[in-house]
Design a protein around this motif. Structure first.
Motif, PDB file in Angstrom:
ATOM      1  N   VAL A 242       0.845  -1.194   0.000  1.00 54.15           N
ATOM      2  CA  VAL A 242       0.000   0.000   0.000  1.00 54.15           C
ATOM      3  C   VAL A 242       0.878   1.241   0.000  1.00 54.15           C
ATOM      4  O   VAL A 242       1.944   1.277   0.633  1.00 54.15           O
ATOM      5  CB  VAL A 242      -0.956   0.002   1.224  1.00 54.15           C
ATOM      6  CG1 VAL A 242      -0.187  -0.075   2.520  1.00 54.15           C
ATOM      7  CG2 VAL A 242      -1.842   1.217   1.209  1.00 54.15           C
ATOM      8  N   ILE A 243       0.441   2.256  -0.742  1.00 55.73           N
ATOM      9  CA  ILE A 243       1.102   3.560  -0.745  1.00 55.73           C
ATOM     10  C   ILE A 243       0.017   4.611  -0.907  1.00 55.73           C
ATOM     11  O   ILE A 243      -0.987   4.389  -1.605  1.00 55.73           O
ATOM     12  CB  ILE A 243       2.155   3.664  -1.867  1.00 55.73           C
ATOM     13  CG1 ILE A 243       3.042   4.891  -1.661  1.00 55.73           C
ATOM     14  CG2 ILE A 243       1.521   3.690  -3.245  1.00 55.73           C
ATOM     15  CD1 ILE A 243       4.318   4.865  -2.486  1.00 55.73           C
ATOM     16  N   GLY A 244       0.178   5.741  -0.210  1.00 51.20           N
ATOM     17  CA  GLY A 244      -0.858   6.766  -0.252  1.00 51.20           C
ATOM     18  C   GLY A 244      -0.291   8.134   0.029  1.00 51.20           C
ATOM     19  O   GLY A 244       0.874   8.309   0.399  1.00 51.20           O
ATOM     20  N   ASP A 245      -1.157   9.126  -0.131  1.00 53.21           N
ATOM     21  CA  ASP A 245      -0.753  10.527   0.039  1.00 53.21           C
ATOM     22  C   ASP A 245      -1.944  11.298   0.593  1.00 53.21           C
ATOM     23  O   ASP A 245      -2.990  11.398  -0.057  1.00 53.21           O
ATOM     24  CB  ASP A 245      -0.316  11.114  -1.305  1.00 53.21           C
ATOM     25  CG  ASP A 245       0.198  12.539  -1.175  1.00 53.21           C
ATOM     26  OD1 ASP A 245       0.265  13.050  -0.047  1.00 53.21           O
ATOM     27  OD2 ASP A 245       0.524  13.146  -2.209  1.00 53.21           O
ATOM     28  N   VAL A 246      -1.789  11.819   1.808  1.00 47.93           N
ATOM     29  CA  VAL A 246      -2.815  12.678   2.407  1.00 47.93           C
ATOM     30  C   VAL A 246      -2.546  14.106   1.963  1.00 47.93           C
ATOM     31  O   VAL A 246      -1.452  14.631   2.170  1.00 47.93           O
ATOM     32  CB  VAL A 246      -2.796  12.572   3.941  1.00 47.93           C
ATOM     33  CG1 VAL A 246      -3.824  13.520   4.553  1.00 47.93           C
ATOM     34  CG2 VAL A 246      -3.064  11.143   4.375  1.00 47.93           C
ATOM     35  N   MET A 247      -3.536  14.730   1.336  1.00 50.56           N
ATOM     36  CA  MET A 247      -3.368  16.095   0.878  1.00 50.56           C
ATOM     37  C   MET A 247      -3.227  17.032   2.077  1.00 50.56           C
ATOM     38  O   MET A 247      -3.854  16.829   3.114  1.00 50.56           O
ATOM     39  CB  MET A 247      -4.563  16.534   0.021  1.00 50.56           C
ATOM     40  CG  MET A 247      -4.847  15.604  -1.139  1.00 50.56           C
ATOM     41  SD  MET A 247      -3.413  15.422  -2.222  1.00 50.56           S
ATOM     42  CE  MET A 247      -4.008  14.185  -3.362  1.00 50.56           C
ATOM     43  N   GLY A 248      -2.425  18.041   1.920  1.00 46.99           N
ATOM     44  CA  GLY A 248      -2.211  19.001   3.001  1.00 46.99           C
ATOM     45  C   GLY A 248      -0.811  18.875   3.558  1.00 46.99           C
ATOM     46  O   GLY A 248      -0.003  18.044   3.124  1.00 46.99           O
ATOM     47  N   ARG A 249      -0.528  19.735   4.541  1.00 47.16           N
ATOM     48  CA  ARG A 249       0.815  19.811   5.103  1.00 47.16           C
ATOM     49  C   ARG A 249       0.754  19.839   6.621  1.00 47.16           C
ATOM     50  O   ARG A 249      -0.271  20.131   7.217  1.00 47.16           O
ATOM     51  CB  ARG A 249       1.512  21.108   4.629  1.00 47.16           C
ATOM     52  CG  ARG A 249       1.622  21.239   3.123  1.00 47.16           C
ATOM     53  CD  ARG A 249       2.740  20.394   2.596  1.00 47.16           C
ATOM     54  NE  ARG A 249       2.945  20.574   1.172  1.00 47.16           N
ATOM     55  CZ  ARG A 249       3.879  19.963   0.489  1.00 47.16           C
ATOM     56  NH1 ARG A 249       4.704  19.143   1.084  1.00 47.16           N
ATOM     57  NH2 ARG A 249       4.003  20.158  -0.804  1.00 47.16           N
ATOM     58  N   GLY A 250       1.880  19.562   7.221  1.00 50.00           N
ATOM     59  CA  GLY A 250       2.030  19.746   8.642  1.00 50.00           C
ATOM     60  C   GLY A 250       1.635  18.531   9.464  1.00 50.00           C
ATOM     61  O   GLY A 250       1.398  17.431   8.963  1.00 50.00           O
ATOM     62  N   VAL A 251       1.563  18.787  10.781  1.00 51.25           N
ATOM     63  CA  VAL A 251       1.306  17.707  11.730  1.00 51.25           C
ATOM     64  C   VAL A 251      -0.065  17.088  11.490  1.00 51.25           C
ATOM     65  O   VAL A 251      -0.246  15.880  11.652  1.00 51.25           O
ATOM     66  CB  VAL A 251       1.421  18.246  13.171  1.00 51.25           C
ATOM     67  CG1 VAL A 251       1.041  17.174  14.179  1.00 51.25           C
ATOM     68  CG2 VAL A 251       2.830  18.746  13.442  1.00 51.25           C
ATOM     69  N   ARG A 252      -1.048  17.900  11.094  1.00 50.57           N
ATOM     70  CA  ARG A 252      -2.394  17.361  10.876  1.00 50.57           C
ATOM     71  C   ARG A 252      -2.396  16.309   9.774  1.00 50.57           C
ATOM     72  O   ARG A 252      -2.989  15.238   9.925  1.00 50.57           O
ATOM     73  CB  ARG A 252      -3.344  18.504  10.523  1.00 50.57           C
ATOM     74  CG  ARG A 252      -4.791  18.071  10.272  1.00 50.57           C
ATOM     75  CD  ARG A 252      -5.367  17.367  11.469  1.00 50.57           C
ATOM     76  NE  ARG A 252      -6.714  16.863  11.236  1.00 50.57           N
ATOM     77  CZ  ARG A 252      -7.347  16.032  12.028  1.00 50.57           C
ATOM     78  NH1 ARG A 252      -6.744  15.587  13.133  1.00 50.57           N
ATOM     79  NH2 ARG A 252      -8.567  15.621  11.746  1.00 50.57           N
ATOM     80  N   ALA A 253      -1.735  16.606   8.653  1.00 45.96           N
ATOM     81  CA  ALA A 253      -1.674  15.629   7.569  1.00 45.96           C
ATOM     82  C   ALA A 253      -0.957  14.360   8.016  1.00 45.96           C
ATOM     83  O   ALA A 253      -1.378  13.246   7.681  1.00 45.96           O
ATOM     84  CB  ALA A 253      -0.979  16.239   6.355  1.00 45.96           C
ATOM     85  N   ALA A 254       0.130  14.517   8.802  1.00 46.05           N
ATOM     86  CA  ALA A 254       0.851  13.344   9.279  1.00 46.05           C
ATOM     87  C   ALA A 254      -0.014  12.517  10.229  1.00 46.05           C
ATOM     88  O   ALA A 254       0.025  11.280  10.213  1.00 46.05           O
ATOM     89  CB  ALA A 254       2.141  13.773   9.975  1.00 46.05           C
ATOM     90  N   ALA A 255      -0.821  13.192  11.067  1.00 42.16           N
ATOM     91  CA  ALA A 255      -1.685  12.467  12.000  1.00 42.16           C
ATOM     92  C   ALA A 255      -2.762  11.685  11.255  1.00 42.16           C
ATOM     93  O   ALA A 255      -3.061  10.532  11.602  1.00 42.16           O
ATOM     94  CB  ALA A 255      -2.315  13.442  12.990  1.00 42.16           C
ATOM     95  N   VAL A 256      -3.359  12.305  10.246  1.00 41.75           N
ATOM     96  CA  VAL A 256      -4.371  11.601   9.449  1.00 41.75           C
ATOM     97  C   VAL A 256      -3.733  10.414   8.740  1.00 41.75           C
ATOM     98  O   VAL A 256      -4.319   9.323   8.657  1.00 41.75           O
ATOM     99  CB  VAL A 256      -5.030  12.570   8.447  1.00 41.75           C
ATOM    100  CG1 VAL A 256      -5.939  11.814   7.490  1.00 41.75           C
ATOM    101  CG2 VAL A 256      -5.823  13.636   9.189  1.00 41.75           C
ATOM    102  N   MET A 257      -2.535  10.632   8.217  1.00 40.18           N
ATOM    103  CA  MET A 257      -1.829   9.531   7.559  1.00 40.18           C
ATOM    104  C   MET A 257      -1.638   8.352   8.511  1.00 40.18           C
ATOM    105  O   MET A 257      -1.849   7.193   8.139  1.00 40.18           O
ATOM    106  CB  MET A 257      -0.471  10.011   7.064  1.00 40.18           C
ATOM    107  CG  MET A 257       0.415   8.933   6.463  1.00 40.18           C
ATOM    108  SD  MET A 257       1.427   8.013   7.669  1.00 40.18           S
ATOM    109  CE  MET A 257       2.560   9.281   8.168  1.00 40.18           C
TER     110      MET A 257
END
Length: 605
Positions: A286-301
């Protein structure tokens, strides 16, 4: 700045006296050909209604002219004011100001140098307070050593040659001193009036140096940058901690992955990848990309990655995993959109089954160097809802290499993303070596460096082409079962013969035969034809798998002492190192179990 008019006129000089005479003559002629007063001033006391000159008794110096009266005491003067009632005080001329006094009162540091060697002509009090007294007449490199420490001597030469002002920002004095923004302005000024018998000298050129102390501003900027660096480091640390610290390495694949955050000016994003061993030799990628930047995007990821691992344990088809993930993504944060590819490799079939949610296509390079792209189906990104995802397949035979990647690898500003994908295909066609080497070569070929403006994740997997002794460690054997009372004895005999030919230890052969017998018996009891027994060995494990036409998945349960059935799966779970079941794409199910091979590899001679 032309210093001829506004500078080099110090108190007591003839030019200042002449300027005052000219100013007085101009004041006396105000009534002759003057511009009419503003309409708003007409009709007020002291201003004629026809727009003529104001009361001649008022001057710009605050003294009565020709009356001997002091301003503010004559007729028509409002009480408490220094000008006649209703009159507009004249604006003083710049010629009335002393440049030395103006520069001397500036809080900024000011110095004036002249000539090709920048001899010091003047420094103001602020400059003296900042760097100490400086002798005039000496070259700047001797009298003003601080300019050399700030790297400004070359700037003085440039300003004097070009005749254009220059500004140098945030120059910090050595030793952690103050920080200055320095403006160097060319000036032109004449010498004092020459003697009658002396030859006239040409105008001299110089540079006015203005140093504004911006230490507080520079420190605030540095604090802000330090805060941004800490936030970025925290986001990168969170991102890396949520990614797999060590990739699982399946028996049949060689896998490597890399992640590189964006440059220092870009906030960390939500790119991620994972490798999940499903059992029976199958592997989820699996590979993916959460749109957006910063800690929030990393947390969602991190939440999506955890959910994918949980859904993968259900051993569902790729499109069903994405369907579940789509609903979860909307619940986590409806404003966060993510793309994802979920693929499952089955070594028995030589296929890579996949489903895509708005992600870029998988690329596969065959053993002959041909590069293929995984075609549709591709659905919308995760979190959009209302879409039924579907699965597709792409062949992954021996010697093949597949690449999964995020858009940071191929997307460039001002270019179509298809051009980036085409460039990746060309790079993959010529990339050779292990998966980790191919990862590095693809990153370099696509121009990914430490200053890249987007984060990048790349995963490379290879299906090795095994020959010789290595190939002897991988075998497959299958038996079609039609059902009936003879199915179980046939399965036991088949398993005994195959496992003996693979030269396993006696204990492992007995466990393998028992597992095959119990799985076939379970299929005969609860399944429907057609049935198939498959035995597979790798360099690390023995896999026993039975498929049938019924899609009801078995579960382990506790059998009562009087029950005649219900103990087969419990036996399998006890003797095997792992077991599981899944629904097959064409309908029906597969039930499997695994046995870890001894550390000492069997003799295959």
């Amino acid at each position: 700045m032309n210093f001829t008019r506004w500078s080099a006129r110090f108190p007591g000089t003839q030019r200042r006296a002449a300027a005052r005479s000219e100013h007085a003559a101009a004041q006396a002629k105000r009534g002759e050909g003057a511009v009419p007063a503003a309409r708003g001033a007409a009709g007020r006391p002291g201003v004629p209604a026809d727009g003529g000159p104001a009361d001649p008794t008022v001057s710009g110096t605050g003294h009565g002219a020709g009356t001997g009266q002091t301003a503010g005491t004559g007729p028509g003067t409002a009480p408490g004011h220094g000008t006649p009632h209703g009159t507009v005080p004249a604006v003083p001329s710049l010629d009335e100001l002393s440049v030395r006094e103006v520069l001397g009162r500036l809080p900024a540091l000011v110095a004036l140098v002249h000539g090709p060697d920048h001899r010091v002509a003047y420094v103001n009090d602020a400059y003296t307070a900042g760097f100490g007294p400086r002798p005039t007449g000496s070259p700047a490199h001797e009298a003003l050593p601080e300019l050399g420490e700030l790297g400004l001597l070359a700037l003085l030469d440039q300003v004097q040659r070009s005749g254009k002002p220059r500004t140098a920002k945030n120059r910090t004095a050595p030793g952690g001193g103050s920080t200055y923004t320095v403006t160097c302005t060319p000036v032109a000024f004449p010498q004092a009036a020459p003697r009658p018998d002396a030859e006239a000298h040409p105008h001299h050129t110089g540079v006015l140096i203005h140093l504004a102390d911006v230490t507080d501003h520079a420190e605030a900027v540095e604090r802000l940058r330090a805060s941004e660096r800490r936030q970025r480091e925290a986001a990168v640390t969170l991102q890396r901690s949520l990614l797999p610290q060590e990739l699982e390495q399946p028996d049949d694949l060689r896998i490597a992955a890399t992640y590189q955050p964006g440059g220092t000016e870009a906030a960390v994003g939500g790119d991620w990848y994972d490798v999940i061993t499903l059992g029976a030799g199958r592997t989820a990628l699996v590979i993916g990309d959460v749109m957006g930047r910063g800690v929030r995007a990393a947390a969602v990821m991190g939440q999506l990655r955890t959910a994918v691992r949980a859904y993968a344990r259900l051993d569902l088809p790729p499109h069903e995993v994405l369907q579940l993930l789509d609903g979860l993504a909307a619940e986590i944060d409806a404003s966060q959109i993510a793309t994802c590819v979920y693929a499952v490799h089955d070594p028995n079939e030589g296929l890579l089954a996949y489903a895509s949610a708005g992600h870029l296509p998988i690329l596969v390079r065959d053993a002959d160097g041909t590069v293929r792209s995984a075609a549709d189906p591709t659905g919308p990104p995760l979190g959009t809802g209302g879409w039924l995802h579907t699965s597709g397949t792409i062949a992954l035979g021996p010697g093949s290499t597949a690449v999964l990647y995020t858009d940071g690898l191929v997307e460039r500003r001002g270019e179509d993303i298809d051009e980036g994908v085409a460039a990746l295909e060309r790079a993959l066609a010529g990339a050779q070596g292990t998966p980790s080497v191919i990862c590095d070569r693809l990153m370099r070929a696509l121009g990914i460096d430490a200053d890249h403006d987007d984060d990048v994740a790349v995963m490379v997997l290879q299906q090795p082409s095994r020959t010789g002794a290595d190939a002897e460690l991988f075998h497959n054997a299958a038996l079609e079962l039609l059902g009936g009372v003879e199915a179980a004895p046939r399965a036991r005999a088949f398993a005994q013969g195959v496992l003996s030919s693979w030269r396993f230890p006696v204990e492992l052969c007995d466990l393998g035969v028992l597992a095959a017998s119990e799985l076939v018996a379970n299929s005969l009891q609860h399944g429907t034809p057609p049935m198939r027994l498959r035995l597979r060995r790798t360099d690390r494990r023995l896999i026993v798998e039975v498929t049938d036409g019924d899609d009801h998945l078995p579960r382990r349960r506790r059998a009562e002492p009087g029950d005649e059935t219900g103990r087969g799966i419990s036996i399998i779970a006890t003797i095997a190192s792992a077991w599981g079941s899944r629904r097959t794409p064409g309908g029906g199910k597969a039930v499997w179990c695994e046995f870890a091979l001894p550390d000492q590899k069997p003799d295959n001679k």
